[in-house]
Design an enzyme around this catalytic site. Sequence first.
Site, mmCIF file in Angstrom:
data_model
loop_
_atom_site.group_PDB
_atom_site.id
_atom_site.type_symbol
_atom_site.label_atom_id
_atom_site.label_comp_id
_atom_site.label_asym_id
_atom_site.label_seq_id
_atom_site.Cartn_x
_atom_site.Cartn_y
_atom_site.Cartn_z
ATOM 1 N N HIS A 63 7.158 -4.081 2.893
ATOM 2 C CA HIS A 63 6.721 -5.445 3.168
ATOM 3 C C HIS A 63 7.918 -6.348 3.477
ATOM 4 O O HIS A 63 9.049 -6.069 3.093
ATOM 5 C CB HIS A 63 5.927 -5.982 1.974
ATOM 6 C CG HIS A 63 4.512 -5.503 1.956
ATOM 7 N ND1 HIS A 63 3.550 -6.021 1.126
ATOM 8 C CD2 HIS A 63 3.891 -4.542 2.690
ATOM 9 C CE1 HIS A 63 2.393 -5.415 1.343
ATOM 10 N NE2 HIS A 63 2.580 -4.512 2.282
ATOM 11 N N GLU A 65 9.006 -9.184 2.460
ATOM 12 C CA GLU A 65 9.806 -9.743 1.371
ATOM 13 C C GLU A 65 10.832 -8.728 0.871
ATOM 14 O O GLU A 65 11.956 -9.099 0.499
ATOM 15 C CB GLU A 65 8.905 -10.150 0.200
ATOM 16 C CG GLU A 65 7.855 -11.193 0.537
ATOM 17 C CD GLU A 65 6.576 -10.577 1.098
ATOM 18 O OE1 GLU A 65 6.652 -9.489 1.719
ATOM 19 O OE2 GLU A 65 5.508 -11.180 0.935
ATOM 20 N N CYS A 94 2.087 -10.314 -1.425
ATOM 21 C CA CYS A 94 1.089 -9.529 -2.164
ATOM 22 C C CYS A 94 1.556 -9.445 -3.615
ATOM 23 O O CYS A 94 2.716 -9.725 -3.925
ATOM 24 C CB CYS A 94 0.942 -8.141 -1.539
ATOM 25 S SG CYS A 94 2.225 -6.963 -2.027
ATOM 26 N N CYS A 97 4.790 -7.304 -4.236
ATOM 27 C CA CYS A 97 6.022 -7.965 -3.786
ATOM 28 C C CYS A 97 6.347 -9.140 -4.686
ATOM 29 O O CYS A 97 7.515 -9.384 -5.006
ATOM 30 C CB CYS A 97 5.881 -8.444 -2.343
ATOM 31 S SG CYS A 97 5.868 -7.090 -1.155
#
Length: 190
Positions: A63, A65, A94, A97
């Site tokens: 992801h 991040e 999410c 993360c």
Amino acid sequence: MEAGAASRDLMDKNTYQMQFTNDLSQLGLNKTYLCYEVELLDSNSWVPLDDCRGFLRNQPGLHAELCLLDLVPSWHLDPTKRYRFTWFLSWSPCPDCAQKVVAFLERNSHISLHIFAARIYDYRERYEKGLRSLQGAGAQVAIMTSTEFKHCWRTFVNNKGCLFVSWNRLNMNSQNLKMRLQSILENGNN
DNA sequence: ATTTTCAAT
């Protein structure tokens, strides 16, 4: 040439307009883009670090991040100084993360974080808890408004000299999302 | 009632 804009990659303007929409009826937003800035606290003012500004998008299985967190060591920040990260995310973090970002903030008390999300990523279970945990770790979590959309357009986008043009219902969508986020962040600990 | 999101077809 504008200071700081030297050899930095800029986002394609169509990509920006498509990916950073806050119109939830848009389909196919299955990527996440993250624009990031870093400022250094110098005396009493925050000084932008031009070399630590840019954008990225998630990679398969990673992801956005976490891509950003992977980038941080390359900046060689001085742990005895104070920094402020600002992230502009097309989807909010999410829960997984969020947890990793919280751990990052706990390990790096010299770094504070402001997050602006264009849209709330509510696909995953317990996404609310993730957002609350970020706030609990001292991160500021907010929804992008026209101010931030305009800022990103000027800062991260190959705008070809065009001014930012709002889309339909930008402000209404932003306000609705802001109210939703507010209710999520105020709503208990579960 | 409806439907989608850090892809998968």
